[in-house]
Write an enzyme that holds these catalytic residues in place. Structure first.
Site, PDB file in Angstrom:
ATOM      1  N   ASN A 148       9.055 -27.406 -47.196  1.00  2.32           N
ATOM      2  CA  ASN A 148       8.631 -25.945 -47.157  1.00  2.32           C
ATOM      3  C   ASN A 148       8.836 -25.310 -48.744  1.00  2.32           C
ATOM      4  OD1 ASN A 148      11.303 -25.948 -46.154  1.00  2.32           O
ATOM      5  ND2 ASN A 148      11.408 -23.929 -47.344  1.00  2.32           N
ATOM      6  N   GLY A 192       9.544 -26.706 -52.714  1.00  2.00           N
ATOM      7  CA  GLY A 192      10.709 -28.000 -54.116  1.00  2.00           C
ATOM      8  C   GLY A 192       9.735 -29.395 -54.288  1.00  2.00           C
ATOM      9  N   ILE A 193       9.902 -30.467 -53.813  1.00  2.00           N
ATOM     10  CA  ILE A 193       9.596 -31.948 -53.757  1.00  2.00           C
ATOM     11  C   ILE A 193       8.747 -31.912 -52.555  1.00  2.00           C
ATOM     12  CG2 ILE A 193       9.406 -34.299 -53.886  1.00  2.00           C
ATOM     13  CD1 ILE A 193      12.499 -33.882 -55.880  1.00  2.00           C
ATOM     14  N   GLY A 194       9.758 -31.547 -51.469  1.00  2.00           N
ATOM     15  CA  GLY A 194       8.618 -30.797 -50.681  1.00  2.00           C
ATOM     16  C   GLY A 194       7.452 -31.068 -49.549  1.00  2.00           C
ATOM     17  N   TYR A 231      27.180 -34.075 -54.478  1.00  2.00           N
ATOM     18  CA  TYR A 231      26.387 -34.882 -54.386  1.00  2.00           C
ATOM     19  C   TYR A 231      25.879 -36.231 -54.556  1.00  2.00           C
ATOM     20  CZ  TYR A 231      20.806 -34.846 -54.897  1.00  2.00           C
ATOM     21  OH  TYR A 231      19.989 -34.531 -54.955  1.00  2.00           O
TER      22      TYR A 231
END
Length: 293
Positions: free
Chosen positions: A21, A23-25, A171
């Protein structure tokens, strides 16, 4: 891009994109739609998912489909997998894009540190839950990684619950955990024709890692120099569709360049420990690999 499976006659490939939904996606979904793919967005928030779906739907087209589901707990991942199975009788590509870069230690309902749950355990469990679908179509699985994995220090005793939490390194730790299991999945799925590869899409300007305070303001300023999500989508879409990558598995790509993972991600003994631990944390039994199609 080189010729792709979606460019060929016949039914378009069905591709699931977690975290689709924004960013990169979101950029990946947009590019896949331009290639004529049947795209399924996975979003934990219905409102944001519906907004993305509407924005990605061109006039006169059906646009992407939507699965509303979370990835931060075993219960949520199982429910998300069930929703995917109900919506998709066929699955050609699974893109693990959803990720979390937390600024503080938060435990999930399973007692796990949230980034460990989302970045590592969720893809592991989703792979197992969707394994029959993946094997039925000889699917591709794409892990969106991060070059920061090289700074990771995965500790099976401390990382799962965030006892070693750090606002930057966690991360990297969880991305390293995810990458360490890449060869294990490649070997498990080899006879079933399922491929799995990982890609670092570049240093991309998204909301990942955003936070308040002086550090947050500095990060936002630095991000102005980073690449756009659209630039990051290219290497991911290539792994999903490019014909020349058909049948290739267990590989790591830095952008579009194949390269050997750093030694920290090639520790087979550590990978074995993480695999067994993930089975236990996810409540999975040890099962034989899926049969050849």
């Amino acid at each position: 891009m080189e010729s792709t499976r979606a460019d060929r006659p016949g039914s378009p490939p069905t591709i699931v994109v977690t975290g689709g939904n924004r960013g990169i996606g979101y950029a990946v979904a947009a590019e896949l739609l331009r290639h004529g793919c049947d795209v399924v967005l996975v979003s934990r928030d219905r409102g944001r998912g519906e907004a993305a779906r509407a924005a990605l739907t061109a006039p006169g087209t059906a646009g992407p489909r939507l699965v509303v589901g979370g990835l931060s707990s075993v219960r949520a991942v199982r429910a998300t997998a069930e929703a995917i199975r109900e919506l998709c009788p066929r699955l050609d590509v699974l893109i693990h894009n959803a990720g979390l870069w937390p600024s503080r230690r938060v435990l999930t309902e399973d007692g796990l540190e949230e980034a460990f749950a989302v970045n590592h355990l969720a893809p592991f469990l989703l792979n197992h839950e969707l394994e029959p679908l993946l094997a039925a179509s000889g699917a591709r699985v794409v892990q969106v990684g991060a070059g920061l994995y090289v700074k990771g220090q995965a500790d099976p005793e401390r990382t799962p619950t965030g006892l070693d939490f750090h606002p930057v390194r966690t991360y990297a730790d969880t991305k390293l955990c995810n990458l360490l299991l890449l060869p294990r999945f490649a070997e498990r799925w080899r006879d079933a024709g399922v491929t799995v590869n990982a890609v670092h899409p570049g240093v991309i300007r998204t909301g990942l890692g955003d936070r308040g305070g002086p550090v947050g303001y500095l990060l936002k300023a630095v991000k102005l120099l980073w690449k756009s999500p659209e630039a990051g989508a290219g290497p991911v879409v290539r792994l999903a569709l490019a014909e020349e990558l058909a049948g290739r598995t267990g590989l790591y790509f830095n952008l579009e360049q194949e390269e050997a993972p750093a030694p920290v991600a090639a520790d087979a003994e550590l990978a074995g420990r993480l695999w067994e631990q993930a089975l236990e944390l996810a409540g999975l039994e040890r099962t034989p690999p899926p049969a050849r199609r």
